[in-house]
Design an enzyme around this catalytic site. Structure first.
Site, PDB file in Angstrom:
ATOM      1  N   CYS A 105      -0.731   3.646  -6.581  1.00 51.20           N
ATOM      2  CA  CYS A 105      -1.685   3.157  -5.586  1.00 51.20           C
ATOM      3  C   CYS A 105      -1.959   1.727  -5.996  1.00 51.20           C
ATOM      4  O   CYS A 105      -2.253   1.461  -7.175  1.00 51.20           O
ATOM      5  CB  CYS A 105      -2.965   3.979  -5.623  1.00 51.20           C
ATOM      6  N   CYS A 152       0.863  -1.174   0.000  1.00 48.10           N
ATOM      7  CA  CYS A 152       0.000   0.000   0.000  1.00 48.10           C
ATOM      8  C   CYS A 152       0.906   1.232   0.000  1.00 48.10           C
ATOM      9  O   CYS A 152       1.775   1.357   0.873  1.00 48.10           O
ATOM     10  CB  CYS A 152      -0.853  -0.030   1.268  1.00 48.10           C
TER      11      CYS A 152
HETATM   12  N1  DGL Z   1      -4.013   0.827  -1.996  1.00 53.61           N
HETATM   13  C1  DGL Z   1      -3.531   1.904  -1.263  1.00 53.61           C
HETATM   14  C2  DGL Z   1      -2.378   2.620  -1.884  1.00 53.61           C
HETATM   15  O1  DGL Z   1      -1.585   1.964  -2.534  1.00 53.61           O
HETATM   16  C3  DGL Z   1      -4.437   2.766  -0.467  1.00 53.61           C
HETATM   17  C4  DGL Z   1      -5.712   3.192  -1.031  1.00 53.61           C
HETATM   18  C5  DGL Z   1      -6.573   3.813   0.042  1.00 53.61           C
HETATM   19  O2  DGL Z   1      -6.866   3.120   1.005  1.00 53.61           O
HETATM   20  O3  DGL Z   1      -6.905   4.996  -0.104  1.00 53.61           O
HETATM   21  O4  DGL Z   1      -2.201   3.795  -1.699  1.00 53.61           O
END
Ligand code: DGL
Length: 280
Positions: free
Chosen positions: A191, A71
């Site tokens: 993301c 993440c």
């Molecule tokens: N999947 C996550 C990222 O790579 C976070 C997305 C979220 O929870 O806003 O930033």
């Protein structure tokens, strides 16, 4: 059992995990999605840190000696703090946490021809400037233009992967990014949720007359960086058990998690998830 822990705020980490398991199928894994509290992208520094820290501690308690923050938001807002302040103070300070930003930046520098790189990510990731800092360490003369896309993750988390609403948002954000720097030839999907909508992104780039732009997901750079890390750290590699198993946990709705994960992992097996409660 001593699995590798993979953590994300929700579904996005599956895009990383899919590649990790493809490259390193021999290990045991636990995937934890905090879908119940996703998205993280608009949360404060304190919240992202405290949720991520809680998840890392839970994965450690479940036996993982190594946790990957799959993440960007968690990597941008919590990784350094956890590595520098939390890990050394733990009962077992030999456990490790790795993130996704550095492997991505190391790779993108070799992909761009124009030296103009785009970044699409959550607000939290963009405002942390983590990508700018990593890039500045690594290579001079590359220009990064970032665009926060706050509506993409909520729409993906709600399962509306092909909705007209999402397409409209994607078009608006990519047009703005390319207007800010028309020489961008590579866009980092900063993301881990975004690879879930790769075909929509490609379709929008076609419509914007930029089919040549390379979209860079993070699954491969992160999985190869993990392989390299394990080669360089045999003491860690030997601790991880090799049963080839995966357990999925979600703090959200189990049925929706299973449906999306089964679709997204692209395996013939049906995915079973368990509900994880944070407790008090
Ligand atoms: N999947 C996550 C990222 O790579 C976070 C997305 C979220 O929870 O806003 O930033």
């Amino acid at each position: 059992m001593y699995p590798i822990g993979i953590f994300d705020s929700g579904f996005g980490g599956l895009s990383i995990f899919r590649e990790i398991r493809r490259l390193l199928p021999q290990y045991d894994y636990i995937f934890l999605g905090d879908n119940g509290r996703a998205p993280y992208g608009d949360r404060s520094f304190e919240e992202v840190f405290s949720f991520t820290n809680q998840a890392v501690r839970r994965l450690f308690a479940m036996g993982c000696p190594l946790v990957i923050l799959a993440c960007n938001t968690a990597s941008a807002k919590a990784l350094r703090n956890i590595q520098q302040h939390e890990l050394p103070a733990m009962d077992d300070p030999t456990r490790r946490v790795l993130g996704v930003i550095r492997p991505t930046v190391e790779r993108v520098a070799n992909l761009t021809y124009s030296g103009h790189i785009g970044l699409v990510a959550t607000r939290a990731t963009v405002s942390s400037r983590s990508y700018d800092m990593e890039l500045a360490h690594l290579a001079n003369g590359l220009r990064l233009t970032a665009r926060a896309c706050p509506l993409w993750v909520p729409l993906i988390e709600s399962g509306r992967l092909t909705s007209p609403e999402l397409k409209e948002e994607v078009k608006r954000d990519l047009s703005a990014l390319l207007a800010a720097d028309p020489d961008i030839d590579t866009i980092i999907l900063g993301c881990t949720h975004y690879p879930l909508i790769t075909s929509l992104l490609q379709q929008v780039l076609q419509e914007l007359d930029h089919p040549e732009i390379i979209l860079m997901p993070q699954g491969k750079p992160v999985s190869y960086a993990l392989q390299d890390y394990l080669r360089r750290h045999p003491e860690m590699e030997q601790r991880i058990t090799r049963g080839g198993s995966t357990q999925f946990f979600t703090t959200g709705d189990v049925a929706s998690f299973e449906r999306l994960a089964t679709l997204f992992m692209g395996h013939n097996e049906r995915i079973h998830a368990e509900r994880l409660e944070w407790g008090v």
